[in-house]
Scaffold this motif. Sequence first.
Motif, PDB file in Angstrom:
ATOM      1  N   VAL A  38      36.355  41.206  13.920  1.00  0.00           N
ATOM      2  CA  VAL A  38      35.472  41.834  14.897  1.00  0.00           C
ATOM      3  C   VAL A  38      36.299  42.002  16.164  1.00  0.00           C
ATOM      4  O   VAL A  38      36.756  41.023  16.758  1.00  0.00           O
ATOM      5  N   GLU A  39      36.537  43.237  16.548  1.00  0.00           N
ATOM      6  CA  GLU A  39      37.453  43.539  17.662  1.00  0.00           C
ATOM      7  C   GLU A  39      36.683  44.148  18.820  1.00  0.00           C
ATOM      8  O   GLU A  39      35.814  44.997  18.623  1.00  0.00           O
ATOM      9  N   LYS A  40      36.998  43.706  20.040  1.00  0.00           N
ATOM     10  CA  LYS A  40      36.366  44.259  21.228  1.00  0.00           C
ATOM     11  C   LYS A  40      37.409  44.477  22.317  1.00  0.00           C
ATOM     12  O   LYS A  40      38.339  43.685  22.463  1.00  0.00           O
ATOM     13  N   ASN A  41      37.227  45.542  23.063  1.00  0.00           N
ATOM     14  CA  ASN A  41      37.991  45.770  24.280  1.00  0.00           C
ATOM     15  C   ASN A  41      37.248  45.049  25.403  1.00  0.00           C
ATOM     16  O   ASN A  41      36.135  45.429  25.761  1.00  0.00           O
ATOM     17  N   GLY A  45      42.963  45.695  29.852  1.00  0.00           N
ATOM     18  CA  GLY A  45      44.052  45.583  28.888  1.00  0.00           C
ATOM     19  C   GLY A  45      43.922  44.435  27.906  1.00  0.00           C
ATOM     20  O   GLY A  45      44.791  44.258  27.046  1.00  0.00           O
ATOM     21  N   PHE A  46      42.836  43.677  27.992  1.00  0.00           N
ATOM     22  CA  PHE A  46      42.636  42.531  27.104  1.00  0.00           C
ATOM     23  C   PHE A  46      41.739  42.928  25.931  1.00  0.00           C
ATOM     24  O   PHE A  46      40.799  43.717  26.082  1.00  0.00           O
ATOM     25  N   ARG A  47      42.032  42.359  24.780  1.00  0.00           N
ATOM     26  CA  ARG A  47      41.238  42.580  23.582  1.00  0.00           C
ATOM     27  C   ARG A  47      40.912  41.243  22.936  1.00  0.00           C
ATOM     28  O   ARG A  47      41.725  40.312  22.979  1.00  0.00           O
ATOM     29  N   GLY A 154      46.526  34.148  23.419  1.00  0.00           N
ATOM     30  CA  GLY A 154      45.955  32.833  23.174  1.00  0.00           C
ATOM     31  C   GLY A 154      45.005  32.918  21.998  1.00  0.00           C
ATOM     32  O   GLY A 154      44.370  33.957  21.770  1.00  0.00           O
ATOM     33  N   ALA A 155      44.899  31.825  21.226  1.00  0.00           N
ATOM     34  CA  ALA A 155      44.027  31.848  20.047  1.00  0.00           C
ATOM     35  C   ALA A 155      43.525  30.448  19.723  1.00  0.00           C
ATOM     36  O   ALA A 155      44.278  29.472  19.794  1.00  0.00           O
ATOM     37  N   THR A 172      44.464  39.037  23.041  1.00  0.00           N
ATOM     38  CA  THR A 172      45.739  39.637  23.414  1.00  0.00           C
ATOM     39  C   THR A 172      45.606  40.184  24.838  1.00  0.00           C
ATOM     40  O   THR A 172      44.501  40.449  25.304  1.00  0.00           O
ATOM     41  N   GLY A 173      46.739  40.361  25.509  1.00  0.00           N
ATOM     42  CA  GLY A 173      46.653  40.861  26.870  1.00  0.00           C
ATOM     43  C   GLY A 173      47.990  41.218  27.474  1.00  0.00           C
ATOM     44  O   GLY A 173      49.042  40.901  26.926  1.00  0.00           O
TER      45      GLY A 173
END
Length: 277
Positions: A38-41, A45-47, A154-155, A172-173
């Motif tokens: 599940v991907e979001k903007n 610039g971060f996702r 970071g994760a 991500t960023g």
Amino acid sequence: FLSYIIYKMEFGCVVVALLLATTTASSQSTCQFTTKPVEKNIGQGFRSFVWTEPYKESLFQDGVWEYNPEYKTYAKWLNETIPRDFGGLNPFDQRACLIHQEKIFKNAGFDTYNWDIILNGTVGGLYQMNCIESILWGLQNKFHPQKVSATEFGAYILLDKQNTTVKVYLQTGPTLGVPGMNWVNHPISQDLQEGFSLLTFLHLHPFDASNIKYQDCAGTCIPSNPDLSAFASDLKLFNCETAWITNGADSFRFPLTQLGLFHQDVSIPETFRGIEN
């Protein structure tokens, strides 16, 4: 199977290792997620990416990396740039990178105790990047190429009690540093109530090939003072078990029961860029 070939090449008087990944068409599934995230903007610039993934032992296997042609290009660039501009340093030797950086900080008058306890094995261990780390590095590099500028991801990685399911929350960023990931707090709290445990918080310590003046190319997997504070918060909030730091080739991992072994010193920067007056 996924194999790695170390090529030796001469660079002036220095022999450096060029790490290139090779694979066959039938083995490309060895290191990859089988589900779509599940991907979001989330802006600026971060996702964010969230996976709920069937557990596979190979996801946590050191030295098993995602087949990624972009990594091959990056590895070649890194192995040309770092030895050339940073005194012959081999970027694929984490111990050498730590020793190189420790010397810079020691000569600048900083306490280097935290480097020592990693190098002498008092805390945690140094390992090859594993499969999950490789996959997440690849996504950060896709959106923010490491050849262009040093940036971090970071994760959070969780496991259920039966070791049947892995959950990954990735951010991500475009920044050097990972801003607060408050968006994970509620879903992770729910996961913990449903029987998951928080295995680790992982983040990237990238190489910075631009810092030639001060000869600190970073890429060291030593926790910074902000890292230590963040780990303490994750331990308190989520009972996080471990912390992982990768540079995209090697990783440092340690149980958070050892967190107190590190010295916290707000005066020590993550990368040396001179002494401020």
